[in-house]
Motif scaffolding. Sequence first.
Motif, PDB file in Angstrom:
ATOM      1  N   THR A  10      -2.234  16.025 -10.090  1.00 39.85           N
ATOM      2  CA  THR A  10      -1.226  16.368  -9.054  1.00 39.85           C
ATOM      3  C   THR A  10      -1.614  15.978  -8.118  1.00 39.85           C
ATOM      4  OG1 THR A  10      -1.463  18.791  -9.050  1.00 39.85           O
ATOM      5  CG2 THR A  10       0.590  18.012 -10.116  1.00 39.85           C
ATOM      6  N   ASN A  11      -2.992  16.581  -7.462  1.00 35.10           N
ATOM      7  CA  ASN A  11      -3.641  16.400  -6.560  1.00 35.10           C
ATOM      8  C   ASN A  11      -5.568  16.163  -6.390  1.00 35.10           C
ATOM      9  OD1 ASN A  11      -4.189  16.847  -3.642  1.00 35.10           O
ATOM     10  ND2 ASN A  11      -2.644  17.592  -3.437  1.00 35.10           N
ATOM     11  N   PRO A  12      -6.035  15.383  -7.526  1.00 32.83           N
ATOM     12  CA  PRO A  12      -7.047  15.156  -7.676  1.00 32.83           C
ATOM     13  C   PRO A  12      -7.937  15.863  -7.161  1.00 32.83           C
ATOM     14  CG  PRO A  12      -6.034  13.076  -8.053  1.00 32.83           C
ATOM     15  CD  PRO A  12      -5.141  14.077  -7.472  1.00 32.83           C
ATOM     16  N   ALA A  13      -8.579  15.661  -5.332  1.00 35.81           N
ATOM     17  CA  ALA A  13      -9.873  15.739  -4.657  1.00 35.81           C
ATOM     18  C   ALA A  13      -9.883  17.023  -4.772  1.00 35.81           C
ATOM     19  CB  ALA A  13      -9.022  14.752  -3.897  1.00 35.81           C
ATOM     20  N   ILE A  14      -8.472  17.577  -3.328  1.00 35.09           N
ATOM     21  CA  ILE A  14      -8.532  18.854  -3.385  1.00 35.09           C
ATOM     22  C   ILE A  14      -8.209  20.236  -5.011  1.00 35.09           C
ATOM     23  CG2 ILE A  14      -7.023  20.595  -2.890  1.00 35.09           C
ATOM     24  CD1 ILE A  14      -5.571  18.770  -1.248  1.00 35.09           C
ATOM     25  N   VAL A  15      -8.135  20.126  -5.850  1.00 28.57           N
ATOM     26  CA  VAL A  15      -8.172  20.669  -7.041  1.00 28.57           C
ATOM     27  C   VAL A  15      -9.734  20.429  -7.551  1.00 28.57           C
ATOM     28  CG1 VAL A  15      -7.358  21.533  -9.404  1.00 28.57           C
ATOM     29  CG2 VAL A  15      -5.839  20.371  -7.777  1.00 28.57           C
ATOM     30  N   ALA A  16     -10.060  19.151  -7.663  1.00 24.48           N
ATOM     31  CA  ALA A  16     -11.582  19.277  -8.222  1.00 24.48           C
ATOM     32  C   ALA A  16     -12.431  20.183  -7.426  1.00 24.48           C
ATOM     33  CB  ALA A  16     -11.738  17.496  -8.717  1.00 24.48           C
ATOM     34  N   ASP A  17     -12.410  19.697  -5.900  1.00 21.83           N
ATOM     35  CA  ASP A  17     -13.179  20.731  -5.096  1.00 21.83           C
ATOM     36  C   ASP A  17     -13.081  22.512  -5.300  1.00 21.83           C
ATOM     37  OD1 ASP A  17     -14.886  20.415  -2.694  1.00 21.83           O
ATOM     38  OD2 ASP A  17     -13.411  21.475  -1.972  1.00 21.83           O
ATOM     39  N   LYS A  18     -11.673  23.121  -5.200  1.00 21.04           N
ATOM     40  CA  LYS A  18     -11.266  24.724  -5.441  1.00 21.04           C
ATOM     41  C   LYS A  18     -12.208  24.703  -7.283  1.00 21.04           C
ATOM     42  CE  LYS A  18      -7.283  25.668  -3.802  1.00 21.04           C
ATOM     43  NZ  LYS A  18      -5.400  25.817  -4.424  1.00 21.04           N
ATOM     44  N   ILE A  19     -11.963  23.912  -7.797  1.00 20.17           N
ATOM     45  CA  ILE A  19     -13.338  23.979  -9.681  1.00 20.17           C
ATOM     46  C   ILE A  19     -14.542  24.079  -9.200  1.00 20.17           C
ATOM     47  CG2 ILE A  19     -13.314  23.304 -11.522  1.00 20.17           C
ATOM     48  CD1 ILE A  19     -10.946  22.284 -11.832  1.00 20.17           C
ATOM     49  N   VAL A  20     -15.064  23.466  -8.407  1.00 17.12           N
ATOM     50  CA  VAL A  20     -16.013  23.120  -7.909  1.00 17.12           C
ATOM     51  C   VAL A  20     -16.862  24.406  -7.373  1.00 17.12           C
ATOM     52  CG1 VAL A  20     -18.202  21.699  -6.968  1.00 17.12           C
ATOM     53  CG2 VAL A  20     -16.547  20.699  -8.654  1.00 17.12           C
ATOM     54  N   VAL A  37     -13.671  15.968 -14.106  1.00 15.50           N
ATOM     55  CA  VAL A  37     -13.665  17.052 -12.064  1.00 15.50           C
ATOM     56  C   VAL A  37     -14.255  16.021 -11.472  1.00 15.50           C
ATOM     57  CG1 VAL A  37     -14.166  18.938 -11.241  1.00 15.50           C
ATOM     58  CG2 VAL A  37     -12.835  18.602 -13.033  1.00 15.50           C
ATOM     59  N   LEU A  38     -15.593  15.297 -12.003  1.00 11.29           N
ATOM     60  CA  LEU A  38     -16.520  15.277 -11.010  1.00 11.29           C
ATOM     61  C   LEU A  38     -16.188  13.534 -10.228  1.00 11.29           C
ATOM     62  CD1 LEU A  38     -20.176  15.761 -11.757  1.00 11.29           C
ATOM     63  CD2 LEU A  38     -18.942  17.482 -10.381  1.00 11.29           C
ATOM     64  N   ALA A  39     -15.488  12.938 -10.716  1.00 15.36           N
ATOM     65  CA  ALA A  39     -15.111  11.141 -11.371  1.00 15.36           C
ATOM     66  C   ALA A  39     -14.153  11.871  -9.309  1.00 15.36           C
ATOM     67  CB  ALA A  39     -14.100  10.627 -12.211  1.00 15.36           C
ATOM     68  N   ALA A  40     -13.095  12.806  -9.835  1.00 13.22           N
ATOM     69  CA  ALA A  40     -12.043  13.673  -8.590  1.00 13.22           C
ATOM     70  C   ALA A  40     -12.772  13.541  -7.303  1.00 13.22           C
ATOM     71  CB  ALA A  40     -11.001  14.466  -9.458  1.00 13.22           C
ATOM     72  N   LEU A  41     -13.546  13.603  -7.695  1.00 11.92           N
ATOM     73  CA  LEU A  41     -14.286  14.651  -5.912  1.00 11.92           C
ATOM     74  C   LEU A  41     -15.562  13.769  -5.843  1.00 11.92           C
ATOM     75  CD1 LEU A  41     -14.414  17.343  -5.205  1.00 11.92           C
ATOM     76  CD2 LEU A  41     -16.768  17.461  -5.676  1.00 11.92           C
ATOM     77  N   SER A  42     -15.973  12.371  -6.537  1.00 10.81           N
ATOM     78  CA  SER A  42     -16.258  11.585  -5.993  1.00 10.81           C
ATOM     79  C   SER A  42     -16.630  10.732  -5.367  1.00 10.81           C
ATOM     80  CB  SER A  42     -16.104  10.772  -7.230  1.00 10.81           C
ATOM     81  OG  SER A  42     -17.279   8.988  -6.740  1.00 10.81           O
ATOM     82  N   ASP A  43     -17.625  10.464  -4.286  1.00  8.49           N
ATOM     83  CA  ASP A  43     -17.269   9.751  -2.772  1.00  8.49           C
ATOM     84  C   ASP A  43     -17.076   8.890  -3.383  1.00  8.49           C
ATOM     85  OD1 ASP A  43     -18.015  11.695  -1.819  1.00  8.49           O
ATOM     86  OD2 ASP A  43     -20.591  11.376  -1.662  1.00  8.49           O
ATOM     87  N   ARG A  44     -17.092   7.895  -4.192  1.00  7.00           N
ATOM     88  CA  ARG A  44     -17.723   6.186  -4.396  1.00  7.00           C
ATOM     89  C   ARG A  44     -15.831   6.010  -5.239  1.00  7.00           C
ATOM     90  NH1 ARG A  44     -22.811   3.789  -5.776  1.00  7.00           N
ATOM     91  NH2 ARG A  44     -23.955   4.459  -4.121  1.00  7.00           N
TER      92      ARG A  44
END
Lengths: 222, 389
Positions: A10-20, A37-44
């Motif tokens: 639903t909100n990949p970057a925000i949820v991934a950040d919470k998980i990490v 999760v890391l892909a959702a968080l990725s800079d690239r």
Amino acid sequence: MELIKEDLKTNPAIVADKIVNSPLVVKNLQQHSLKQVLAALSDRAVSNSENILERAAKAVGLKPNIIVEKTVTIDRAATELYNYWRDLTNLPTFMGHLKSVTHKDEAGKVSHWVADAPLDFTVEWDAEIVRDEPGHLIAWSALENAQIDNCGFVRFQPATGGRGTQVKVVLEYQPPGGALTDAIASLFGESPQEQIGDELNRFKQLMETGEIATTEGQPQGS
Amino acid sequence: MKAVCWHDKHDVRVETVPDPTILNPRDAIIKITSTAICGSDLHLYEGNIPTMESGDILGHEFMGEVVEVGREVKNLKKGDRVVVPFTIACGGCFFCKKDLWSLCDNSNPNTWMAEKFYGHSPSAIYGYSHLLGGYAGGQAQYARVPYADVGPIKIPDGLEDDKVLFLTDIFPTGYMAAENADIEPGDTVAVWGCGPVGQFAIKSAYMLGAERVIAIDRFPERLLMAQEQGNAEVINYEEIDPGEALKEMTGGRGPDRCIDAVGLEAHGTDAMAVYDEIKQGVKLETGRPTALRQAIVACRKGGTVSIPGVYGGFADKIPLGAIVNKALTLRSGQTHVQKYLQPLLERIQQEEIDPSFVISHRLNIEDAPKGYEIFRNKKDNCTKVVLKP
């Protein structure tokens, strides 16, 4: 500890950040792989698609990947610890099984890893830093065609009461079949968690005392 | 060099091994002038401490002369005479900074092993199993001393080895036991075990304000030492039940503070002791806590039980109900030796105490196996063996 309930989709970057940034990362991954999760968080722009193995495993309700999580508290500032780790060529100093890590570009984003394997073999792969938050987080992922598909991150968080920094490592890798199985066993030991814990302890020793505790080379009776 | 090597239960040998070398920048190499066999070495001798390996060099009570230092050791130089604390500690971690040196985070290279047993790893100890670091010990002609820039204390000329050697372990251990007992003026302190640690606990209890000390053992020569050297009243538990005797001697109230200076190989006379010996024999239990049980039951309400005696693993039938219902405080720990070196050296210099009174035997290092044997069997009135390399 409250589990993160939101879905990664639903909100990949925000949820991934919470998980990490959660206290128990593996528990919070739930049905996801660390790679997702890391892909959702990725800079690239990293492909967010699951590979065939993952899809196959999901179909039969299994997680094929081995995931380990280990944390140690080090009596040093987060920035100092981050800086040492961010120069990936330092890693073999405290990671016993690594032969070398070399940077392949000037920014140190892409690196080449060489690890010892039994019978004088080595295992090699290229990895890329997919997320870099100075003083806080380094996440990496092996590039396509790696002999061992692996990804992970190291996180530096100030401990309460000014008691140093909590350093957490989370690693995920896919045990390959065939001849590489032995190599993997020696890379991560019979208990990967124990081995990562050991390496984190050596990192701590190096940072807190300037040396790594050893008895290697001392005398003993026959 | 010559070194005392552990091979198996009741099998220690003096062997020729390579000399130690500097392995880390903060190491020093010490030429040993005096070294001792500790009561806790007897637990190794009995095979009661797990993770010993054949060939391990024993010994954690040693002193000598610095012959070589690593590049980061600035405070010591060749020729300095030093006493080495038995707990190996880095001086820079959270615990060392809190003066809890025996809890050092960094000195044990085998942390994972200790974590399996204890949840967390304490500091390493010289010559005391791989679980506690696997470091070569000091019953040898030379030893490698890690973190030499923070551990060893320099000894001024004029103080002979016999007077300062026990700063390595048993004097601070007895002293910390008394300190852990929270002694208040007017207190009566009971000490189980009149071996060297018990003897130092007795003297330290008086130093810290005890009014009476009652010592419990079964060997007449040790009780005599407690009486004559330590000014303690004594109970021979083979002649009289110590629980009843202590109650009578303290007006029914019980000793305010109890110190278990016996540890895991307690000898007992009751049915429970037989039970322990059987369980320990089949490895279901790693300690025989007879002294500890007695101390808990004897202690007055709201009192303190201090445990300097070594326990390595598990023990059964601890009277937990007595601890809870009498609101007892239990304190323990391996000794934070580095914390006590300077203040206790000063007490020796001011002639408040001469620790050499516990020595019964001085042997050449070649005779170490004999030393272990007589110390283990309390033969020949043996209380403490010092080895000369």
